[in-house]
Design a protein around this motif. Structure first.
Motif, PDB file in Angstrom:
ATOM      1  N   VAL A  75       0.837  -1.201   0.000  1.00 42.94           N
ATOM      2  CA  VAL A  75       0.000   0.000   0.000  1.00 42.94           C
ATOM      3  C   VAL A  75       0.874   1.254   0.000  1.00 42.94           C
ATOM      4  O   VAL A  75       1.770   1.396   0.841  1.00 42.94           O
ATOM      5  CB  VAL A  75      -0.935   0.022   1.237  1.00 42.94           C
ATOM      6  CG1 VAL A  75      -1.687   1.359   1.319  1.00 42.94           C
ATOM      7  CG2 VAL A  75      -1.931  -1.134   1.194  1.00 42.94           C
ATOM      8  N   ILE A  76       0.607   2.134  -0.967  1.00 43.52           N
ATOM      9  CA  ILE A  76       1.234   3.461  -0.989  1.00 43.52           C
ATOM     10  C   ILE A  76       0.176   4.463  -0.533  1.00 43.52           C
ATOM     11  O   ILE A  76      -0.892   4.549  -1.143  1.00 43.52           O
ATOM     12  CB  ILE A  76       1.703   3.848  -2.410  1.00 43.52           C
ATOM     13  CG1 ILE A  76       2.725   2.835  -2.949  1.00 43.52           C
ATOM     14  CG2 ILE A  76       2.298   5.264  -2.411  1.00 43.52           C
ATOM     15  CD1 ILE A  76       3.177   3.118  -4.377  1.00 43.52           C
ATOM     16  N   ILE A  77       0.465   5.201   0.554  1.00 46.28           N
ATOM     17  CA  ILE A  77      -0.518   6.179   1.023  1.00 46.28           C
ATOM     18  C   ILE A  77      -0.237   7.545   0.402  1.00 46.28           C
ATOM     19  O   ILE A  77       0.904   7.877   0.079  1.00 46.28           O
ATOM     20  CB  ILE A  77      -0.527   6.291   2.572  1.00 46.28           C
ATOM     21  CG1 ILE A  77       0.885   6.587   3.107  1.00 46.28           C
ATOM     22  CG2 ILE A  77      -1.106   5.039   3.199  1.00 46.28           C
ATOM     23  CD1 ILE A  77       0.919   6.943   4.583  1.00 46.28           C
ATOM     24  N   ALA A  95       1.552   1.003   6.146  1.00 47.36           N
ATOM     25  CA  ALA A  95       1.848   1.462   4.783  1.00 47.36           C
ATOM     26  C   ALA A  95       3.255   1.032   4.382  1.00 47.36           C
ATOM     27  O   ALA A  95       4.138   0.890   5.228  1.00 47.36           O
ATOM     28  CB  ALA A  95       1.732   2.979   4.700  1.00 47.36           C
ATOM     29  N   ASP A  96       3.458   0.834   3.077  1.00 50.14           N
ATOM     30  CA  ASP A  96       4.771   0.438   2.568  1.00 50.14           C
ATOM     31  C   ASP A  96       5.541   1.628   2.017  1.00 50.14           C
ATOM     32  O   ASP A  96       6.760   1.595   1.943  1.00 50.14           O
ATOM     33  CB  ASP A  96       4.590  -0.605   1.457  1.00 50.14           C
ATOM     34  CG  ASP A  96       3.938  -1.853   1.995  1.00 50.14           C
ATOM     35  OD1 ASP A  96       4.651  -2.680   2.562  1.00 50.14           O
ATOM     36  OD2 ASP A  96       2.697  -1.977   1.892  1.00 50.14           O
ATOM     37  N   ASP A  97       4.824   2.656   1.587  1.00 53.05           N
ATOM     38  CA  ASP A  97       5.479   3.834   1.021  1.00 53.05           C
ATOM     39  C   ASP A  97       4.454   4.973   1.061  1.00 53.05           C
ATOM     40  O   ASP A  97       3.278   4.739   1.361  1.00 53.05           O
ATOM     41  CB  ASP A  97       5.919   3.552  -0.424  1.00 53.05           C
ATOM     42  CG  ASP A  97       7.021   4.506  -0.897  1.00 53.05           C
ATOM     43  OD1 ASP A  97       7.360   5.460  -0.166  1.00 53.05           O
ATOM     44  OD2 ASP A  97       7.539   4.287  -2.000  1.00 53.05           O
ATOM     45  N   TYR A  98       4.905   6.205   0.789  1.00 53.53           N
ATOM     46  CA  TYR A  98       3.962   7.307   0.779  1.00 53.53           C
ATOM     47  C   TYR A  98       4.326   8.285  -0.329  1.00 53.53           C
ATOM     48  O   TYR A  98       5.475   8.310  -0.799  1.00 53.53           O
ATOM     49  CB  TYR A  98       3.968   8.052   2.124  1.00 53.53           C
ATOM     50  CG  TYR A  98       5.192   8.918   2.308  1.00 53.53           C
ATOM     51  CD1 TYR A  98       6.354   8.389   2.832  1.00 53.53           C
ATOM     52  CD2 TYR A  98       5.178  10.261   1.916  1.00 53.53           C
ATOM     53  CE1 TYR A  98       7.477   9.165   2.973  1.00 53.53           C
ATOM     54  CE2 TYR A  98       6.314  11.049   2.055  1.00 53.53           C
ATOM     55  CZ  TYR A  98       7.458  10.494   2.586  1.00 53.53           C
ATOM     56  OH  TYR A  98       8.581  11.261   2.702  1.00 53.53           O
ATOM     57  N   MET A  99       3.347   9.080  -0.743  1.00 53.84           N
ATOM     58  CA  MET A  99       3.560  10.197  -1.644  1.00 53.84           C
ATOM     59  C   MET A  99       2.882  11.399  -1.002  1.00 53.84           C
ATOM     60  O   MET A  99       1.717  11.318  -0.607  1.00 53.84           O
ATOM     61  CB  MET A  99       2.894   9.948  -3.009  1.00 53.84           C
ATOM     62  CG  MET A  99       3.418   8.748  -3.789  1.00 53.84           C
ATOM     63  SD  MET A  99       5.035   9.029  -4.525  1.00 53.84           S
ATOM     64  CE  MET A  99       4.658  10.343  -5.665  1.00 53.84           C
ATOM     65  N   ALA A 100       3.610  12.536  -0.882  1.00 54.64           N
ATOM     66  CA  ALA A 100       3.006  13.754  -0.350  1.00 54.64           C
ATOM     67  C   ALA A 100       2.446  14.571  -1.513  1.00 54.64           C
ATOM     68  O   ALA A 100       3.124  14.764  -2.524  1.00 54.64           O
ATOM     69  CB  ALA A 100       4.057  14.553   0.428  1.00 54.64           C
ATOM     70  N   LYS A 101       1.189  15.012  -1.378  1.00 52.89           N
ATOM     71  CA  LYS A 101       0.566  15.821  -2.432  1.00 52.89           C
ATOM     72  C   LYS A 101       1.144  17.239  -2.418  1.00 52.89           C
ATOM     73  O   LYS A 101       1.429  17.749  -1.333  1.00 52.89           O
ATOM     74  CB  LYS A 101      -0.941  15.905  -2.203  1.00 52.89           C
ATOM     75  CG  LYS A 101      -1.660  14.581  -2.321  1.00 52.89           C
ATOM     76  CD  LYS A 101      -3.146  14.825  -2.076  1.00 52.89           C
ATOM     77  CE  LYS A 101      -3.909  13.506  -2.052  1.00 52.89           C
ATOM     78  NZ  LYS A 101      -5.327  13.696  -1.746  1.00 52.89           N
TER      79      LYS A 101
END
Ligand code: CA
Length: 221
Positions: A75-77, A95-101
């Protein structure tokens, strides 16, 4: 590879679905937390892109509930800009990774590829198994010195087979990972695509196990 995109902003969700489809994924979308949670448990997604700020049920609760039930898909949040604690809470929830908007779709696609590769125990660089090299950026395949272009379905099917090399995959499994919910399915279509792939990479590289399914690089028959 089939992915789920959970985002309540219709414009952003549309962009994410389009970008991931272009990158060769079968893509389903969900706009609220409850629906997303059910879909994530019901369908065998290879990865999920999960916005944390959702109506109905927060992304964090959805993720916690999946993990509590043993649902371990990558899951990428997606986090709001400047909300560093969302990342911490997200990793704590599984979570496994994230992206900041805001972010570029290209970066999400690159992170998705890296995450899927890690989750299947692979390394960086082009996907290579049993003398077959899959070029994910151009959706081409090289085998025995020849390079061929792949159609969207051929690419998705071959990537899934290669990432699960050595495992028997039933037609139903392949169907579920190669098509999204909106796809028009015909019976026996997997057989047709396997035949086309064999013409491009050599027939022995995808073995048929009668009554069971197919194996990439499966060795003995
Ligand atoms: Ca949102």
């Amino acid at each position: 590879m089939r992915v789920l995109v959970v985002e309540d902003d219709n414009t952003l969700r549309g962009e994410l679905e389009a970008g991931l489809t272009r990158a060769g994924y079968a893509v389903d979308g969900a706009a609220n937390g409850q629906v997303a949670e059910i879909m994530g448990d019901q369908f065998p997604y290879d990865a999920v892109v999960l916005d944390l700020g959702l109506p109905g049920r927060t992304g964090l609760d959805v993720l916690r509930n999946w993990r509590r039930r043993g649902n371990a898909m990558p899951v990428i949040i997606l986090t709001a800009r400047g909300q560093w604690h969302e990342k911490v809470d997200g990793f704590a929830a599984g979570a496994d990774d994230y992206m900041a908007k805001p972010f570029h779709i290209e970066e999400l696609v690159a992170r998705m590829q890296a995450l899927l590769r890690r989750s299947k125990g692979g390394t960086q660089g082009p996907l290579e198994r049993h003398g077959v090299v899959l070029h994910e950026d151009t959706q081409e395949v090289t085998a025995d010195g020849a390079t061929h272009r792949l159609t969207g379905v051929e690419f998705r099917l071959l990537r899934y087979l290669m990432m699960n090399a050595g495992r028997i995959l039933s037609k139903e499994q392949l169907d579920e990972h190669v098509y999204d919910l909106d796809a028009e399915k015909e019976s026996n279509v997997i057989e047709v695509y396997v035949r086309r792939l064999r013409q491009k990479i050599g027939k022995d590289r995808i073995r048929t196990r009668r009554g069971q399914g197919y194996v990439f690089g499966g060795g003995e028959e």
